[in-house]
Design a protein around this motif. Structure first.
Motif, mmCIF file in Angstrom:
data_model
loop_
_atom_site.group_PDB
_atom_site.id
_atom_site.type_symbol
_atom_site.label_atom_id
_atom_site.label_comp_id
_atom_site.label_asym_id
_atom_site.label_seq_id
_atom_site.Cartn_x
_atom_site.Cartn_y
_atom_site.Cartn_z
ATOM 1 N N CYS A 1 4.736 -39.594 -5.965
ATOM 2 C CA CYS A 1 5.251 -38.380 -5.322
ATOM 3 C C CYS A 1 5.020 -37.142 -6.181
ATOM 4 N N ARG A 2 5.337 -37.237 -7.474
ATOM 5 C CA ARG A 2 5.206 -36.043 -8.313
ATOM 6 C C ARG A 2 3.746 -35.681 -8.576
ATOM 7 N N SER A 3 2.856 -36.682 -8.629
ATOM 8 C CA SER A 3 1.429 -36.379 -8.800
ATOM 9 C C SER A 3 0.900 -35.611 -7.603
ATOM 10 N N SER A 4 1.396 -35.931 -6.407
ATOM 11 C CA SER A 4 0.983 -35.216 -5.206
ATOM 12 C C SER A 4 1.357 -33.745 -5.289
ATOM 13 N N VAL A 5 2.566 -33.466 -5.775
ATOM 14 C CA VAL A 5 3.011 -32.081 -5.905
ATOM 15 C C VAL A 5 2.195 -31.361 -6.986
ATOM 16 N N ASN A 6 1.870 -32.070 -8.065
ATOM 17 C CA ASN A 6 1.064 -31.466 -9.125
ATOM 18 C C ASN A 6 -0.255 -30.923 -8.583
ATOM 19 N N VAL A 7 -0.969 -31.731 -7.806
ATOM 20 C CA VAL A 7 -2.303 -31.312 -7.353
ATOM 21 C C VAL A 7 -2.226 -30.261 -6.256
ATOM 22 N N VAL A 8 -1.182 -30.309 -5.434
ATOM 23 C CA VAL A 8 -1.004 -29.245 -4.452
ATOM 24 C C VAL A 8 -0.751 -27.917 -5.164
ATOM 25 N N GLY A 9 -0.031 -27.971 -6.280
ATOM 26 C CA GLY A 9 0.151 -26.772 -7.092
ATOM 27 C C GLY A 9 -1.154 -26.236 -7.644
ATOM 28 N N ASP A 10 -2.088 -27.131 -7.975
ATOM 29 C CA ASP A 10 -3.401 -26.689 -8.455
ATOM 30 C C ASP A 10 -4.154 -25.931 -7.368
ATOM 31 N N LEU A 11 -4.065 -26.399 -6.122
ATOM 32 C CA LEU A 11 -4.713 -25.703 -5.009
ATOM 33 C C LEU A 11 -4.115 -24.313 -4.809
ATOM 34 N N ALA A 12 -2.787 -24.223 -4.873
ATOM 35 C CA ALA A 12 -2.135 -22.919 -4.720
ATOM 36 C C ALA A 12 -2.559 -21.970 -5.837
ATOM 37 N N ALA A 13 -2.654 -22.494 -7.054
ATOM 38 C CA ALA A 13 -3.092 -21.665 -8.183
ATOM 39 C C ALA A 13 -4.517 -21.168 -7.985
ATOM 40 N N ALA A 14 -5.388 -22.038 -7.485
ATOM 41 C CA ALA A 14 -6.787 -21.648 -7.273
ATOM 42 C C ALA A 14 -6.906 -20.524 -6.242
ATOM 43 N N THR A 15 -6.096 -20.592 -5.170
ATOM 44 C CA THR A 15 -6.154 -19.513 -4.178
ATOM 45 C C THR A 15 -5.688 -18.188 -4.773
ATOM 46 N N PHE A 16 -4.653 -18.253 -5.603
ATOM 47 C CA PHE A 16 -4.131 -17.035 -6.232
ATOM 48 C C PHE A 16 -5.169 -16.419 -7.173
ATOM 49 N N VAL A 17 -5.769 -17.240 -8.038
ATOM 50 C CA VAL A 17 -6.749 -16.726 -8.983
ATOM 51 C C VAL A 17 -7.980 -16.193 -8.251
#
Length: 444
Positions: A415-431
């Protein structure tokens, strides 16, 4: 290396990109359901039989691990090639500083937010008070040996300066061989910046080699992901057939708090940040992130999911390669939203179990320590446990209490690994929104 055309007038066609991914996503989700369901049935029907143990040990686990290792196999060369190539593609070393600054700001803000969400829930629901002393003693006795093994791993690490000292590799080849991703990332950034400082004629041979290496790794990833439904099925079957629901039932209130916190952060906080900071609609964000979530859930590894994260960034979000090649590898090692939430909740849960009072100042300290320690977590299954034990001892919570949650950790790790990678996608859109002309295309 020419810079990609990222103007809004020429976006990647969403329908052309998403057609093959859509079918693969459905297959992965069906495999998740089928593997997990059959595993639970097997555990309920013949959970204590030697036959089921033999099937898990000799069929499901080996086949699942072969697929998982096939993904992990390409991570180090992919990180080296994509980071270096992304930096060279920036064209100006000054853009590296701005991109890194935006990425780190997002990482820290989202990780601190996730930890705060977890601590709010654990203070309201108080899961530690629902665990009886008898259940606590039984779980600690059952997993005492595993806890000691984790303590041995935690002993030589620690938080603070060691994390930052170990980032700089004394031998970059050795760091690659050991899979030390923070060191690999540091070397890749240094090499990319050095290439960028050279004249085009001098940097072109190595830059072309790195681009070819990146393309070759992506070709391997595409082949491995065709086998994802098979690998996912065997990984999930092994986990659920081995543990069933007994441990989940005994820690139901704790599991509920962790899962609620992770769901709130993934479904509300991260899409809201992507909407406000990058202009991505929440539903479109989650629809495109499904295959990344499914891969991380089944592998319990941000590192193993990295190839899929990069592919989704570029093909489904249309994010320029120089951004995805920089942010995704960095995020897979340093952006651990789900891990920080899990560490914060677990620390307070165990404090409640053992009667350790943590005032507001101490809980703020937990937020800070969980955010910092998440940076040093290995992006592999169970990588957060050793540093979590260090965090527990810092606040006077018995570190051996980690045995209480070890039986359920693999499920929570998914479960927590799933949230980690979704956070990476959100970060990529922001950058991408802040450093390029990228604008999110309307949902197809």
């Amino acid at each position: 290396m020419p810079r990609m055309n990222t103007s809004p007038e020429t976006p990647m066609a969403p329908s052309a990109r998403s057609a093959p991914t859509e079918q693969g996503t459905r297959a992965i989700f069906w495999s998740l359901l089928l593997g997990g369901g059959l595993g639970l049935v097997a555990n309920y029907a013949v959970g204590s039989s030697t036959g089921l143990a033999w099937v898990i040990a000799n069929i499901s686990d080996p086949l699942g691990k072969i697929w998982l290792r096939s993904l992990i196999m390409v991570v180090v060369p992919l990180v080296l090639a994509s980071l270096c190539g992304g930096i060279v593609g920036l064209g100006d070393v000054r853009r590296l500083g701005s991109m890194g600054g935006y990425a780190m700001a997002f990482f820290l803000a989202s990780t601190a937010a996730s930890t705060a969400v977890g601590l709010l829930l654990v203070n309201v629901l108080k899961p530690g008070q629902a665990l009886s002393p008898e259940t606590r003693d039984h779980l600690m006795a059952t997993y005492a040996a595993d806890a000691q093994t984790m303590a041995d791993h935690a002993g030589g690490g620690g938080l603070g300066a060691n994390i930052f000292v170990n980032i700089v590799p004394s031998n970059p080849i050795g760091a690659m061989a050991e899979g030390n991703m923070l060191s690999v990332i540091f070397f890749a950034i240094a090499l990319g910046a050095a290439l960028l400082s050279l004249s085009p004629a001098k940097r072109q041979p190595l830059a072309s080699l790195l681009e070819s290496l990146n393309d070759a790794m992506i070709a391997i990833i595409r082949f491995v992901m065709r086998l994802a439904p098979i690998g996912v099925f065997f990984l999930l079957f092994g986990v659920t057939a081995r543990f069933g629901l007994d441990v989940v039932r005994s820690l139901a209130w704790y599991v509920l708090v962790v899962v609620l916190g992770l769901a709130a952060h993934a479904l509300l906080v991260l899409p809201a940040m992507a909407r406000v900071l990058a202009g991505v609609r929440p539903w479109a964000f989650w629809r495109r992130a499904r295959v990344v979530w499914a891969t991380a859930f089944s592998t319990s590894s941000s590192s193993a999911t990295l190839p899929t994260t990069m592919r989704v960034c570029e093909e489904d979000f249309g994010i320029p390669r120089e951004v995805s090649g920089f942010v995704a590898p960095l995020g897979a090692t340093m952006n651990m939203n789900g891990t920080a939430l899990f560490e914060g909740v677990t620390a307070l849960f165990l404090a409640q179990v053992f009667g350790v009072e943590l005032n507001l100042a101490a809980q703020v300290g937990v937020v800070v320590m969980a955010t910092i320690s998440a940076i040093g977590v290995a992006g592999v299954p169970g990588g957060s446990i050793p540093l979590l034990m260090v965090l527990l001892s810092t606040f006077g919570i018995p570190p051996e209490g980690i045995a209480i949650i070890l039986g359920i950790d693999r499920v929570l790790d998914m479960c927590r690994s799933s949230v980690n990678v979704v956070g990476d996608l959100a970060a990529a859109t922001f950058v991408a929104r802040r450093t390029t002309t990228w604008r999110d295309a309307p949902p197809s």
